[in-house]
Structure formats: C-alpha cells, structure tokens
Design an enzyme around this catalytic site. Sequence first.
Site: not given
Length: 323
Positions: A113, A250, A280
């Site tokens: 990520c 993020h 996500n």
Amino acid sequence: MIRSVVLGCGSYLPERVLSNAELAKKVDTSDEWIVQRTGIQQRHIAAEGEFTSHLAIKAAQAALKNAGIDAQSIDLIVLATSTPDNTFPATAVAVQNALGMTHGAAFDLQAVCSGFIFALTTADSLLRTGAGKRALVIGAETFSRILDWTDRGTCVLFGDGAGAVVLEAQQQDGTAADRGVLTTHLRSDGRHKQKLYVDGGPSSTQTVGYLRMEGREVFKHAVGMITDVIVDAFAATGESAETIDWFVPHQANKRIIDASAQKLHIAPQKVVLTVDRHGNTSAASIPLALSVAVNDGRIKKGDLVLLEAMGGGFTWGSALLRW
Ligand code: ACO
C-alpha cells in the site's frame, strides 16, 4: 535546484461496482458493519480478462492527456503494484509498449500500500540525478485477484483501480515556494511481515496466494507510523498542519485517516477521502484520490499537498509537494 514537478495526473476505475449490500449476500457481513468500521460503501472490481496493466495503461493515458504531453517525451516509468500481470516481466513494460515507447526505462516496484510513495520517491530521485527529464509514476492494482472471498475480515476492504502522475525535472529556486516534490521519507520494518502478507509466491509455493491480515495489529501500528513520517516531512521543510492545503492519505480505512489527521491537527476539510467509493486500492489509492481532487477543482497549481501511506511489510512513507 532541480525539482520533480507534477505536470498532470489521471486515473481509471473498472466499470463494475460492488456494493456492501451485494457483498453481504456472499459473506456474513453487513453494510452497517463495513461502513462503521471502515467508511467503505463500495469498491470497483476488474472484469474477467482485465489486468493490472490494462488499468495502468488507461490511467497513464489520462495522466498524459491531463499534462498535455506525448508519451514519446517520457523517459521513465515506475509502476507500483503487488498484483502484476505476470511474475515477470514488469507490468511497467506492458504500459511502455502500449504507449508506443521504445526508449527510456520502465520497471515495477513493490511496497504494497506504500507503493506509490516509494515509486514517487524513486522517480523523483532519478529525475534529480539527471537520469531523465519526464517520468510516469503509476499505482495500479487488481487486489480482487488475491482476496479470499470467503474471508469477511479482508474481502470487504479492498478494490481495483489505477492512478498516475507525470513528473518533469524543472529548475526551481530551492525555496519553500518551489513547485514539485519538496521532501520524501520512506520507512520499513520487516519484523511485522507476517501481519499483512500474501500466502503464496513463485519461490515459496509456486502459486499466487491470498491476502492474509491481522487487521487489529495493522490498525494498532498504523496511526503512529503514519504520523511519525509526516512529522519528519514537516521537520524537513518547516511546513505544518496549518500551512498544507491538502492531505491525501492512502485510503485504507476512514478511522485510520481521521485518527491520523486528528493527531496532527489537520483540519477535516483539508482531507481528501475516497475510501468510501474506492475501498482500499493499495498502491493505486493515492494517485486515484489525487485525480479526484484535481478533477473536482480542489487541488490547484501552487497548493501544498501532503501524501502518506502505510502497508504490508510494514512499509510506510510520506511526501510533501507543491502542485
Ligand atoms: N463483517 C462483520 N463482522 C466482521 C467482519 C465483517 N466484514 N470482519 C470481521 N468481523 C467480526 C470479527 O469476526 C469479530 O467478531 P468477534 O468479536 O465475534 O470475534 C469482530 O467483527 C471484530 O473484529 P476485529 O477484526 O477486531 O474488528 P476491527 O474493529 O479491528 O475492524 C478492520 C477490522 C476493519 C479490518 C480493522 O482492524 C482495520 O481496518 N485494520 C487495518 C486494516 C488495514 O488498514 N489494512 C490495510 C493496510 S494497507 C496494505 O498494505 C494492504
């Protein structure tokens, strides 16, 4: 001094939208649980035969169009992904080929990520050495392909998508008013590698594997790690929660984003939030969110933009740039 200035950005989301209500028909969950714990309402899922490279190519084309430049002027493609089309070659060379480029260099980078922050830092470093004039930095993922769709603890969290920015090496004054990437900070700590990982790989199982996560453990570390690297970015530049225009984190979980912003005293109206619509999307989440905020007129030329991410490894990092 040379700075890597953003010329444009773009993104792409697969057509298919998967709502929480639809997911609740497949696994034992509910819209209420997902929204309350994560802020996620829906996510996009790549179609059969739609690969990470296909999403990346569309995002790259949108970024080039937004920048108003031709692919032939790009010298470097750095693509962050944990879900490449193939074990090798890099998904970045598929993008390079689709854009008709036969010069320069293209490679993938994997920091889960945090991938976009790592890719941005790598491209910025290379541009500042004079290794190239223009770079495409891409985050692209098809996490739907590595999810265990029977595990309600993980399958509700992720989605597919891609985003890209075009950077150009430009001579700037070396002051706080400069446009471009002003500072980047990367960290990792492999002691946490079993808390968020994929249980397969070419060398270990010869399979792709599925994402496994100790959600509570990730949550526990996230806010501290994120805020540490943001404090580093502020210390390196003299900027602060008051002077930044936008916080583009993020997009893993609204609760993590809110807690990080609150700890740093970043005003809620400066926070760009897309996790509700995208879920996500790992390395793609920051350039996707940037693209949304540029397209709706929030992020404008000259704005000070703070980026951060944390993910598997653990890896984490921040970047501060003037748009
Ligand atoms: N629907 C309904 N109930 C669920 C679901 C679901 N989808 N998932 C878990 N539960 C249940 C659990 O089974 C548990 O039930 P129990 O109490 O009967 O045992 C209960 O909900 C609580 O489970 P927790 O895991 O403790 O829930 P928590 O409040 O921690 O929320 C979550 C889980 C959302 C995963 C949270 O821990 C989180 O966001 N962690 C961070 C995850 C993250 O950000 N990951 C991405 C990092 S980025 C990267 O690199 C990929």
